[in-house]
Design a protein around this motif. Structure first.
Motif, PDB file in Angstrom:
ATOM      1  N   MET A   1      75.812 -14.868  73.615  1.00  0.00           N
ATOM      2  CA  MET A   1      75.501 -15.230  72.241  1.00  0.00           C
ATOM      3  C   MET A   1      74.549 -16.418  72.277  1.00  0.00           C
ATOM      4  SD  MET A   1      78.184 -16.463  69.367  1.00  0.00           S
ATOM      5  CE  MET A   1      77.772 -16.015  67.722  1.00  0.00           C
ATOM      6  N   ASP A   2      73.449 -16.336  71.576  1.00  0.00           N
ATOM      7  CA  ASP A   2      72.490 -17.413  71.647  1.00  0.00           C
ATOM      8  C   ASP A   2      72.505 -18.352  70.452  1.00  0.00           C
ATOM      9  OD1 ASP A   2      71.476 -15.329  70.116  1.00  0.00           O
ATOM     10  OD2 ASP A   2      69.637 -15.130  71.239  1.00  0.00           O
ATOM     11  N   LYS A   3      73.230 -18.034  69.414  1.00  0.00           N
ATOM     12  CA  LYS A   3      73.309 -18.932  68.264  1.00  0.00           C
ATOM     13  C   LYS A   3      74.735 -19.032  67.752  1.00  0.00           C
ATOM     14  CE  LYS A   3      68.681 -18.628  66.447  1.00  0.00           C
ATOM     15  NZ  LYS A   3      67.879 -18.505  65.258  1.00  0.00           N
ATOM     16  N   THR A   4      75.093 -20.230  67.375  1.00  0.00           N
ATOM     17  CA  THR A   4      76.395 -20.445  66.760  1.00  0.00           C
ATOM     18  C   THR A   4      76.341 -19.885  65.345  1.00  0.00           C
ATOM     19  OG1 THR A   4      76.740 -22.431  68.063  1.00  0.00           O
ATOM     20  CG2 THR A   4      78.046 -22.216  66.068  1.00  0.00           C
ATOM     21  N   LYS A   5      77.404 -19.238  64.927  1.00  0.00           N
ATOM     22  CA  LYS A   5      77.479 -18.672  63.583  1.00  0.00           C
ATOM     23  C   LYS A   5      78.544 -19.407  62.790  1.00  0.00           C
ATOM     24  CE  LYS A   5      76.268 -14.045  65.130  1.00  0.00           C
ATOM     25  NZ  LYS A   5      76.723 -12.650  65.215  1.00  0.00           N
ATOM     26  N   MET A   6      78.304 -19.538  61.498  1.00  0.00           N
ATOM     27  CA  MET A   6      79.285 -20.169  60.619  1.00  0.00           C
ATOM     28  C   MET A   6      79.529 -19.278  59.416  1.00  0.00           C
ATOM     29  SD  MET A   6      78.335 -24.202  60.607  1.00  0.00           S
ATOM     30  CE  MET A   6      76.594 -24.026  60.295  1.00  0.00           C
ATOM     31  N   ALA A   7      80.767 -19.288  58.960  1.00  0.00           N
ATOM     32  CA  ALA A   7      81.132 -18.562  57.747  1.00  0.00           C
ATOM     33  C   ALA A   7      82.039 -19.473  56.936  1.00  0.00           C
ATOM     34  CB  ALA A   7      81.853 -17.267  58.100  1.00  0.00           C
ATOM     35  N   TYR A   8      81.760 -19.549  55.634  1.00  0.00           N
ATOM     36  CA  TYR A   8      82.570 -20.386  54.751  1.00  0.00           C
ATOM     37  C   TYR A   8      83.170 -19.528  53.658  1.00  0.00           C
ATOM     38  CZ  TYR A   8      83.861 -23.889  51.305  1.00  0.00           C
ATOM     39  OH  TYR A   8      84.568 -24.654  50.399  1.00  0.00           O
ATOM     40  N   SER A   9      84.464 -19.663  53.463  1.00  0.00           N
ATOM     41  CA  SER A   9      85.162 -18.984  52.380  1.00  0.00           C
ATOM     42  C   SER A   9      85.427 -20.004  51.276  1.00  0.00           C
ATOM     43  CB  SER A   9      86.489 -18.394  52.866  1.00  0.00           C
ATOM     44  OG  SER A   9      87.257 -17.958  51.759  1.00  0.00           O
ATOM     45  N   LYS A  10      84.673 -19.888  50.204  1.00  0.00           N
ATOM     46  CA  LYS A  10      84.818 -20.834  49.091  1.00  0.00           C
ATOM     47  C   LYS A  10      86.200 -20.732  48.449  1.00  0.00           C
ATOM     48  CE  LYS A  10      82.564 -22.329  44.860  1.00  0.00           C
ATOM     49  NZ  LYS A  10      81.449 -22.130  43.941  1.00  0.00           N
ATOM     50  N   ASP A  11      86.697 -19.505  48.303  1.00  0.00           N
ATOM     51  CA  ASP A  11      88.010 -19.303  47.675  1.00  0.00           C
ATOM     52  C   ASP A  11      89.136 -19.976  48.453  1.00  0.00           C
ATOM     53  OD1 ASP A  11      86.799 -17.800  45.679  1.00  0.00           O
ATOM     54  OD2 ASP A  11      87.191 -15.895  46.695  1.00  0.00           O
ATOM     55  N   GLU A  12      89.056 -19.928  49.785  1.00  0.00           N
ATOM     56  CA  GLU A  12      90.097 -20.505  50.624  1.00  0.00           C
ATOM     57  C   GLU A  12      89.728 -21.880  51.159  1.00  0.00           C
ATOM     58  OE1 GLU A  12      90.908 -17.599  53.620  1.00  0.00           O
ATOM     59  OE2 GLU A  12      91.518 -16.101  52.159  1.00  0.00           O
ATOM     60  N   ASP A  13      88.467 -22.304  50.967  1.00  0.00           N
ATOM     61  CA  ASP A  13      87.936 -23.578  51.478  1.00  0.00           C
ATOM     62  C   ASP A  13      88.147 -23.690  52.985  1.00  0.00           C
ATOM     63  OD1 ASP A  13      86.598 -26.015  51.373  1.00  0.00           O
ATOM     64  OD2 ASP A  13      88.367 -27.145  50.772  1.00  0.00           O
ATOM     65  N   VAL A  14      87.723 -22.621  53.695  1.00  0.00           N
ATOM     66  CA  VAL A  14      87.853 -22.550  55.150  1.00  0.00           C
ATOM     67  C   VAL A  14      86.472 -22.358  55.763  1.00  0.00           C
ATOM     68  CG1 VAL A  14      88.804 -21.233  57.086  1.00  0.00           C
ATOM     69  CG2 VAL A  14      90.174 -21.587  55.041  1.00  0.00           C
ATOM     70  N   LEU A  15      86.145 -23.187  56.751  1.00  0.00           N
ATOM     71  CA  LEU A  15      84.908 -23.049  57.506  1.00  0.00           C
ATOM     72  C   LEU A  15      85.268 -22.523  58.889  1.00  0.00           C
ATOM     73  CD1 LEU A  15      81.847 -23.509  57.827  1.00  0.00           C
ATOM     74  CD2 LEU A  15      82.394 -25.829  58.615  1.00  0.00           C
ATOM     75  N   VAL A  19      81.513 -19.965  68.224  1.00  0.00           N
ATOM     76  CA  VAL A  19      80.748 -20.528  69.329  1.00  0.00           C
ATOM     77  C   VAL A  19      80.346 -19.421  70.301  1.00  0.00           C
ATOM     78  CG1 VAL A  19      80.840 -22.169  71.254  1.00  0.00           C
ATOM     79  CG2 VAL A  19      81.951 -22.719  69.089  1.00  0.00           C
ATOM     80  N   SER A  20      81.230 -18.460  70.490  1.00  0.00           N
ATOM     81  CA  SER A  20      81.007 -17.373  71.438  1.00  0.00           C
ATOM     82  C   SER A  20      81.762 -16.139  70.967  1.00  0.00           C
ATOM     83  CB  SER A  20      81.513 -17.811  72.820  1.00  0.00           C
ATOM     84  OG  SER A  20      81.372 -16.782  73.747  1.00  0.00           O
ATOM     85  N   GLU A  21      81.156 -14.986  71.184  1.00  0.00           N
ATOM     86  CA  GLU A  21      81.818 -13.736  70.811  1.00  0.00           C
ATOM     87  C   GLU A  21      83.014 -13.505  71.726  1.00  0.00           C
ATOM     88  OE1 GLU A  21      81.135 -11.828  68.236  1.00  0.00           O
ATOM     89  OE2 GLU A  21      79.352 -12.963  67.645  1.00  0.00           O
ATOM     90  N   GLY A  22      84.015 -12.883  71.217  1.00  0.00           N
ATOM     91  CA  GLY A  22      85.179 -12.561  72.029  1.00  0.00           C
ATOM     92  C   GLY A  22      86.429 -12.507  71.183  1.00  0.00           C
ATOM     93  N   LYS A  23      87.447 -11.930  71.744  1.00  0.00           N
ATOM     94  CA  LYS A  23      88.718 -11.790  71.050  1.00  0.00           C
ATOM     95  C   LYS A  23      89.536 -13.059  71.244  1.00  0.00           C
ATOM     96  CE  LYS A  23      92.691  -8.792  70.660  1.00  0.00           C
ATOM     97  NZ  LYS A  23      93.386  -7.601  71.151  1.00  0.00           N
ATOM     98  N   GLU A  24      90.109 -13.538  70.159  1.00  0.00           N
ATOM     99  CA  GLU A  24      90.961 -14.732  70.228  1.00  0.00           C
ATOM    100  C   GLU A  24      92.288 -14.380  70.891  1.00  0.00           C
ATOM    101  OE1 GLU A  24      93.316 -17.831  67.280  1.00  0.00           O
ATOM    102  OE2 GLU A  24      91.642 -16.699  66.467  1.00  0.00           O
ATOM    103  N   ALA A  25      92.618 -15.131  71.942  1.00  0.00           N
ATOM    104  CA  ALA A  25      93.874 -14.912  72.650  1.00  0.00           C
ATOM    105  C   ALA A  25      94.856 -16.045  72.425  1.00  0.00           C
ATOM    106  CB  ALA A  25      93.608 -14.761  74.144  1.00  0.00           C
ATOM    107  N   ASP A  26      94.332 -17.215  72.040  1.00  0.00           N
ATOM    108  CA  ASP A  26      95.187 -18.379  71.861  1.00  0.00           C
ATOM    109  C   ASP A  26      94.470 -19.352  70.934  1.00  0.00           C
ATOM    110  OD1 ASP A  26      97.365 -20.051  72.165  1.00  0.00           O
ATOM    111  OD2 ASP A  26      96.892 -20.646  74.225  1.00  0.00           O
ATOM    112  N   SER A  27      95.198 -20.337  70.466  1.00  0.00           N
ATOM    113  CA  SER A  27      94.592 -21.380  69.641  1.00  0.00           C
ATOM    114  C   SER A  27      95.340 -22.687  69.868  1.00  0.00           C
ATOM    115  CB  SER A  27      94.620 -21.002  68.158  1.00  0.00           C
ATOM    116  OG  SER A  27      95.946 -20.878  67.699  1.00  0.00           O
ATOM    117  N   ILE A  28      94.617 -23.772  69.628  1.00  0.00           N
ATOM    118  CA  ILE A  28      95.186 -25.104  69.792  1.00  0.00           C
ATOM    119  C   ILE A  28      94.847 -25.913  68.552  1.00  0.00           C
ATOM    120  CG2 ILE A  28      95.121 -27.252  71.122  1.00  0.00           C
ATOM    121  CD1 ILE A  28      94.170 -25.598  73.515  1.00  0.00           C
ATOM    122  N   GLU A  29      95.858 -26.546  67.953  1.00  0.00           N
ATOM    123  CA  GLU A  29      95.605 -27.412  66.811  1.00  0.00           C
ATOM    124  C   GLU A  29      95.059 -28.739  67.340  1.00  0.00           C
ATOM    125  OE1 GLU A  29      97.676 -28.984  62.715  1.00  0.00           O
ATOM    126  OE2 GLU A  29      98.979 -28.421  64.374  1.00  0.00           O
TER     127      GLU A  29
END
Length: 77
Positions: A1-15, A19-29
């Motif tokens: 992936m050569d560019k970072t992508k951003m998506a904003y949901s106005k209704d939920e106020d979530v950005l 950073v990289s394509e792929g399936k999410e396997a884990d997350s860290i707060e």
């Protein structure tokens, strides 16, 4: 992936920053309302920011105020 992508949901106020394509396997707060999304190898693939509008506003204001104060101090010396 050569560019970072951003998506904003106005209704939920979530950005969501991809950073990289792929399936999410884990997350860290990272802090309240900020989560790092990781792939199976533990590499960062995305960031999710809840209450994004207030987070960005507060972060920009704080950073700007600190720089302005620093500039004023160096200008007055």
């Amino acid at each position: 992936m050569d560019k970072t992508k951003m998506a904003y949901s106005k209704d939920e106020d979530v950005l969501h920053i991809v950073v990289s394509e792929g399936k999410e396997a884990d997350s860290i707060e990272l802090s309240p309302n900020i989560t790092a999304e990781l792939n199976e190898s533990g590499e960062l693939i995305g960031i999710e920011i809840l209450k994004a509008s207030s987070f960005l506003r507060d972060t920009i204001l704080e950073s700007s105020q600190a720089k302005i104060l620093k500039l004023k101090k160096s200008y007055n010396n």
